[in-house]
Design a protein around this motif. Structure first.
Motif, PDB file in Angstrom:
ATOM      1  N   GLN A 110      19.299 -12.590  42.895  1.00 48.42           N
ATOM      2  CA  GLN A 110      17.905 -13.020  42.969  1.00 48.42           C
ATOM      3  C   GLN A 110      17.231 -12.515  44.245  1.00 48.42           C
ATOM      4  O   GLN A 110      16.081 -12.067  44.221  1.00 48.42           O
ATOM      5  CB  GLN A 110      17.826 -14.546  42.895  1.00 48.42           C
ATOM      6  N   ARG A 130      13.779 -17.575  37.573  1.00 52.07           N
ATOM      7  CA  ARG A 130      13.183 -18.262  38.716  1.00 52.07           C
ATOM      8  C   ARG A 130      12.257 -17.323  39.495  1.00 52.07           C
ATOM      9  O   ARG A 130      11.344 -17.764  40.184  1.00 52.07           O
ATOM     10  CB  ARG A 130      14.277 -18.808  39.640  1.00 52.07           C
ATOM     11  N   TYR A 135       9.041 -17.034  43.860  1.00 46.37           N
ATOM     12  CA  TYR A 135      10.139 -17.752  43.207  1.00 46.37           C
ATOM     13  C   TYR A 135       9.745 -19.221  43.110  1.00 46.37           C
ATOM     14  O   TYR A 135       8.986 -19.729  43.936  1.00 46.37           O
ATOM     15  CB  TYR A 135      11.464 -17.573  43.949  1.00 46.37           C
ATOM     16  N   LYS A 136      10.227 -19.884  42.093  1.00 44.28           N
ATOM     17  CA  LYS A 136       9.808 -21.248  41.811  1.00 44.28           C
ATOM     18  C   LYS A 136      10.220 -22.209  42.914  1.00 44.28           C
ATOM     19  O   LYS A 136      11.347 -22.178  43.406  1.00 44.28           O
ATOM     20  CB  LYS A 136      10.403 -21.732  40.484  1.00 44.28           C
ATOM     21  N   LEU A 179      11.214 -25.606  43.000  1.00 44.34           N
ATOM     22  CA  LEU A 179      11.694 -26.455  41.911  1.00 44.34           C
ATOM     23  C   LEU A 179      11.175 -27.880  42.009  1.00 44.34           C
ATOM     24  O   LEU A 179      10.846 -28.508  40.994  1.00 44.34           O
ATOM     25  CB  LEU A 179      13.224 -26.449  41.883  1.00 44.34           C
ATOM     26  N   THR A 185       7.315 -27.990  41.337  1.00 42.87           N
ATOM     27  CA  THR A 185       7.017 -27.587  39.962  1.00 42.87           C
ATOM     28  C   THR A 185       7.037 -28.766  39.000  1.00 42.87           C
ATOM     29  O   THR A 185       6.415 -28.722  37.936  1.00 42.87           O
ATOM     30  CB  THR A 185       7.996 -26.478  39.514  1.00 42.87           C
ATOM     31  N   ASN A 245       3.610 -23.505  37.330  1.00 45.72           N
ATOM     32  CA  ASN A 245       4.692 -23.654  38.281  1.00 45.72           C
ATOM     33  C   ASN A 245       4.138 -23.669  39.694  1.00 45.72           C
ATOM     34  O   ASN A 245       3.161 -22.968  39.996  1.00 45.72           O
ATOM     35  CB  ASN A 245       5.691 -22.495  38.166  1.00 45.72           C
TER      36      ASN A 245
END
Length: 656
Positions: free
Chosen positions: A38, A287, A314-315, A317, A320, A354
């Motif tokens: 990633q 992601r 990138y998310k 988390l 979100t 998101n």
């Protein structure tokens, strides 16, 4: 340069300040928890983002790149005295050029006024080694000066990047580099003809999005931006890094998205762009995500041409969870909207939202960036396939950290009770309104059959932003948000109402030069909403106290009903393509500035010693290689200075 791995507590969000600008830094929260694959994907996509920089400079003015390179040669020349007032003024001018991707203000679009003289610049240019200057074959330094000096120093030559003055030829009076030798009427006729030939197509193309419209030998034609056309060298570098990103994609769907973007860049085919948008909006499993290409049309006075931009993300988390709660309830919000049922979507498809962390900003998103994005822009794709919305959590966090303790709210908020309300709920409501704006506002409503998406012409961007803001303002006061756990109580929304109206009526005027009108689409949108509501009755008033003007909201519920009424009208205008109604609203409420109030606001703001505009220094992503030459880690360096980053970008990512 040493690598820095500061803790969140040690991280310094506030960087350099100059002119009307404050540089900030944003932190890549949770980056270290990503997998190596990633991180590598983020690195490759970031390289693809940084290689678009020169495209944006060229789009924002045909002389921007030569001016930037000429000034950089002076700025880095060791024989030039760096201690003189003229050099220091040139340094500030160059930093503004870097910030705005050219010689025009990134927000107001007016040309910068240099605080150094023509004679000074001419003198130091002759002092610099000519091989370091952006001279064409056979060109002399004198000829370089003769070409560029009127562009820099004469206020009458190409004075505005984007001109929106009602009644003017918006193409010939705008300095943006999307048109060459054509008039507004010729441009409108050219694209009207293209649309007419495709009028029955339920999946129309975004005509004009990726091309320069030129007149050659009396014929109007397009020069398409592609790996084989205009901007080919920059685009080929972007493609190279996108192809590397494909090798570490998180899933097959994500790989297919990147593959289609590469195909679009290679061909310039707008049908492939549609295919790419459909695949991109449907990819949710990874992601990592990105925006890369010719996207937003705010930089074109006709609202057709896409400025190049890039963002890698990138998310987030945890954050979100909030945005996904909203998107899961998108149909409820659409069904209960105060607009005419004819203009609502009977079935909301594919709305996703998101909260993300930005990992790299580029092009029209750098150094100044949005805090939220909703794409794709094509109305038919939104209707049939949905949209993606993002709220950029680490950017808003940086803004909030930098604003703490500035004294701004204390100066302009009407009383302690309202200030306490904003202090308690303001940040949460700002984030929520952005979510509602991007996820539901832009994704709501529908055009009536046969309505041209570009029917509102130069007013389209302002009307669309007003529509999304009004949607968010209406619903942030709804009991539904409390039921969903997004707001704690029925008082919270008042913080957003007050801040929004204060900004629209007063405090956004800090971004306008004395004597100027409001030009930028988002500022026009806020002014339109605030001034229209102010005119409708007693819900809002301006009161004078000890020589200062303040906004007071007398009736929050009545204000919500005004938002509902205006939203219904704005949606009607959009759905029906009512150009004259859009023109009336914008010209009456969104453009003019009260000079007396403006002078007062500027004076009060000046005493606070704050910069009205903020932008960001990117983190430096540095690959670490093992003994076999393979990437084994990506390290994040936050220590790069603004000037170092800009000069490095010019050297490493200069393609034109």
């Amino acid at each position: 340069m040493k690598y820095q791995t500061e803790t969140a507590k040690q991280f310094d969000y506030v960087g350099e300040r100059f002119a009307d600008l404050q540089l900030l830094r944003y932190r890549l929260n949770g980056f270290e928890q990503l997998s190596l694959s990633q991180k590598t994907l983020l690195y490759y996509l970031s390289e693809a983002t940084l290689y678009g920089r020169d495209i944006t400079f060229d789009q924002f003015g045909k002389y921007n790149l030569r001016i930037r390179k000429m000034l950089e040669a002076v700025y880095t020349d060791l024989t030039v005295d760096h201690q003189t007032p003229d050099f220091q003024a040139l340094e500030v001018y160059l930093k503004r050029v870097w910030f705005s991707n050219g010689i025009y203000h990134h927000y107001g679009c007016e040309k910068f006024k240099p605080e150094f003289s023509e004679d000074y610049l001419r003198g130091v240019l002759f002092q610099v080694d000519a091989c370091r200057l952006p001279l064409r074959s056979g060109e002399t330094v004198s000829q370089l000066c003769d070409e560029l000096f009127p562009i820099i120093f004469d206020p009458e030559v190409m004075p505005k990047r984007v001109n929106k003055e009602d009644g003017a030829d918006l193409v010939t009076t705008s300095a943006c580099n999307f048109y060459d030798g054509v008039t507004q009427q010729e441009a409108e006729d050219f694209y009207a003809s293209q649309k007419a030939s495709d009028s029955q197509n339920p999946t129309p193309l975004s005509y004009g999005l990726n091309s320069t419209l030129v007149k050659r030998d009396g014929k109007v034609q397009e020069e398409v931006w592609s790996a084989k056309g205009r901007y080919a060298n920059a685009i080929r570098h972007i493609v190279y890094w996108l192809e590397k990103a494909m090798t570490v994609a998180e899933n097959e769907h994500q790989r297919r998205v990147i593959e289609l973007l590469v195909k679009y860049y290679e061909t310039g085919d707008l049908q492939v762009f549609n295919d790419y948008c459909i695949e991109w909006v449907g990819e949710h499993e990874g992601r990592i995500d990105f925006v890369n290409g010719f996207i937003e049309v705010y930089g074109d006075p006709l609202g057709l041409k896409g400025s190049w931009e890039g963002i890698v993300e990138y998310k987030d988390l945890e954050a979100t969870k909030r945005t996904q709660t909203i998107s899961r309830n998108a149909q409820w919000f659409e069904d209960h909207s105060p607009v005419d049922p004819r203009f609502r979507k009977p079935l909301v498809k594919g709305v996703t939202a998101n909260a993300i962390c930005a990992a790299m900003l580029g092009g029209d998103e750098y150094p100044s960036t949005a805090i939220g994005i909703n794409l794709p822009n094509a109305d038919w794709i939104r209707a049939e396939h949905g949209s993606k919305s993002i709220t950029i959590s680490n950017i808003t966090d940086a803004y909030n950290k930098a604003a703490h303790g500035s004294g701004f709210k204390e100066e302009f908020v009407v009383d302690k009770e309202t200030l306490s309300l904003i202090e308690r709920y303001g940040d949460a409501c700002d984030d929520l309104h952005t979510d509602l704006h991007e996820c539901l506002g832009h994704g709501s409503g529908q055009l009536l059959p046969g309505t041209d998406p570009d029917a509102l012409k130069a007013y389209g961007n302002t009307i669309e932003e007003a529509r999304a803001d009004l949607f968010g303002l209406y619903y942030i006061a709804d009991q539904k948000l409390i039921d969903l756990g997004l707001l704690p109580d029925g008082e919270a929304y008042k913080a957003q109402y007050y801040s929004y109206i204060m900004n629209g009526l007063m405090t956004q005027l800090i971004r306008i030069q004395p004597g100027n009108q409001i030009e930028e689409a988002h500022m026009r949108n806020r002014a339109l909403i605030a001034h229209w509501c102010y005119e409708q009755g007693d819900a809002i008033q301006l009161e004078r106290r000890k020589g200062k003007t303040y906004v007071r909201i007398n009736d929050y519920e009545a204000l919500r009903q005004l938002f509902a009424k205006l939203l219904a009208e704005i949606q009607r205008i959009k759905s029906e393509g009512d150009y004259e109604a859009a023109r009336h609203l914008v010209e009456r409420y969104a453009v003019k500035v009260d000079p007396v109030l403006h002078e007062e606001v500027l004076a009060r703001y000046q005493k606070l010693n704050l910069a009205p505009y903020k932008g960001f220094i990117n983190p430096w992503l540095l690959p670490v290689y093992d003994a076999d030459g393979a990437i084994c880690d990506i390290q994040v360096n936050y220590s790069e200075s603004y000037a170092h980053q800009m000069l490095r970008y010019g050297q490493e990512y200069g393609t034109m």
